[in-house]
Design a protein around this motif. Structure first.
Motif, PDB file in Angstrom:
ATOM      1  N   LEU A   1      34.065  38.185  42.063  1.00 19.41           N
ATOM      2  CA  LEU A   1      35.016  37.663  43.045  1.00 19.41           C
ATOM      3  C   LEU A   1      34.744  36.185  43.302  1.00 19.41           C
ATOM      4  CD1 LEU A   1      37.330  38.534  45.010  1.00 19.41           C
ATOM      5  CD2 LEU A   1      35.578  38.574  46.777  1.00 19.41           C
ATOM      6  N   VAL A   2      33.491  35.849  43.522  1.00 19.35           N
ATOM      7  CA  VAL A   2      33.126  34.452  43.781  1.00 19.35           C
ATOM      8  C   VAL A   2      33.560  33.574  42.609  1.00 19.35           C
ATOM      9  CG1 VAL A   2      31.183  32.854  44.051  1.00 19.35           C
ATOM     10  CG2 VAL A   2      31.224  35.002  45.348  1.00 19.35           C
ATOM     11  N   GLU A   3      33.317  34.038  41.401  1.00 16.15           N
ATOM     12  CA  GLU A   3      33.664  33.268  40.212  1.00 16.15           C
ATOM     13  C   GLU A   3      35.184  33.052  40.125  1.00 16.15           C
ATOM     14  OE1 GLU A   3      33.050  34.196  35.563  1.00 16.15           O
ATOM     15  OE2 GLU A   3      31.290  34.486  36.831  1.00 16.15           O
ATOM     16  N   GLN A   4      35.938  34.127  40.334  1.00 17.43           N
ATOM     17  CA  GLN A   4      37.399  34.028  40.221  1.00 17.43           C
ATOM     18  C   GLN A   4      37.994  33.147  41.306  1.00 17.43           C
ATOM     19  OE1 GLN A   4      39.728  37.527  39.775  1.00 17.43           O
ATOM     20  NE2 GLN A   4      38.502  38.352  38.110  1.00 17.43           N
ATOM     21  N   VAL A   5      37.490  33.272  42.521  1.00 17.97           N
ATOM     22  CA  VAL A   5      38.022  32.466  43.615  1.00 17.97           C
ATOM     23  C   VAL A   5      37.698  30.998  43.389  1.00 17.97           C
ATOM     24  CG1 VAL A   5      37.832  31.982  46.089  1.00 17.97           C
ATOM     25  CG2 VAL A   5      38.038  34.337  45.304  1.00 17.97           C
ATOM     26  N   GLN A   6      36.490  30.710  42.948  1.00 17.11           N
ATOM     27  CA  GLN A   6      36.135  29.310  42.700  1.00 17.11           C
ATOM     28  C   GLN A   6      36.981  28.711  41.580  1.00 17.11           C
ATOM     29  OE1 GLN A   6      31.831  29.470  42.398  1.00 17.11           O
ATOM     30  NE2 GLN A   6      31.630  28.988  44.569  1.00 17.11           N
ATOM     31  N   GLU A   7      37.285  29.499  40.545  1.00 17.22           N
ATOM     32  CA  GLU A   7      38.165  29.018  39.477  1.00 17.22           C
ATOM     33  C   GLU A   7      39.567  28.750  40.018  1.00 17.22           C
ATOM     34  OE1 GLU A   7      38.552  31.394  35.946  1.00 17.22           O
ATOM     35  OE2 GLU A   7      36.392  31.323  35.601  1.00 17.22           O
ATOM     36  N   HIS A   8      40.064  29.686  40.841  1.00 14.42           N
ATOM     37  CA  HIS A   8      41.391  29.527  41.432  1.00 14.42           C
ATOM     38  C   HIS A   8      41.449  28.275  42.305  1.00 14.42           C
ATOM     39  CE1 HIS A   8      45.125  30.448  43.541  1.00 14.42           C
ATOM     40  NE2 HIS A   8      44.472  30.312  44.686  1.00 14.42           N
ATOM     41  N   LEU A   9      40.440  28.052  43.117  1.00 18.94           N
ATOM     42  CA  LEU A   9      40.414  26.874  43.987  1.00 18.94           C
ATOM     43  C   LEU A   9      40.456  25.597  43.152  1.00 18.94           C
ATOM     44  CD1 LEU A   9      37.760  27.984  46.620  1.00 18.94           C
ATOM     45  CD2 LEU A   9      40.188  27.628  47.028  1.00 18.94           C
ATOM     46  N   ALA A  10      39.694  25.572  42.074  1.00 16.73           N
ATOM     47  CA  ALA A  10      39.641  24.378  41.227  1.00 16.73           C
ATOM     48  C   ALA A  10      41.001  24.091  40.605  1.00 16.73           C
ATOM     49  CB  ALA A  10      38.584  24.556  40.142  1.00 16.73           C
ATOM     50  N   GLU A  11      41.736  25.163  40.220  1.00 19.71           N
ATOM     51  CA  GLU A  11      43.026  24.992  39.555  1.00 19.71           C
ATOM     52  C   GLU A  11      44.161  24.766  40.545  1.00 19.71           C
ATOM     53  OE1 GLU A  11      43.883  28.277  37.033  1.00 19.71           O
ATOM     54  OE2 GLU A  11      42.086  27.962  35.808  1.00 19.71           O
ATOM     55  N   ALA A  12      44.192  25.546  41.608  1.00 17.76           N
ATOM     56  CA  ALA A  12      45.347  25.557  42.503  1.00 17.76           C
ATOM     57  C   ALA A  12      45.152  24.723  43.759  1.00 17.76           C
ATOM     58  CB  ALA A  12      45.689  26.997  42.890  1.00 17.76           C
TER      59      ALA A  12
END
Ligand SMILES: [Zn+2]
Length: 49
Positions: free
Chosen positions: A20-31
């Motif tokens: 979850l942490v990994e996916q959210v951090q990726e999403h934050l970086a992109e979006a």
């Protein structure tokens, strides 16, 4: 199972907190460039949702 709903409406659901942490951090970086949350912040948000 861990889940979190981003304020923009994107939902995340993963098997583990780490994923979850990994996916959210990726999403934050992109979006949401410029917004970063620490692992603790993300897990706290996940616990509330
Ligand atoms: Zn978002």
């Amino acid at each position: 199972m861990a889940s979190l709903r981003c304020p923009c409406g994107t939902n995340f659901r993963t098997e583990t907190d780490d994923e979850l942490v990994e996916q959210v951090q990726e999403h934050l970086a992109e979006a949401h460039p410029g917004r970063t949350y620490s692992r603790d912040d993300i897990l706290m948000l996940a616990a509330m949702s």
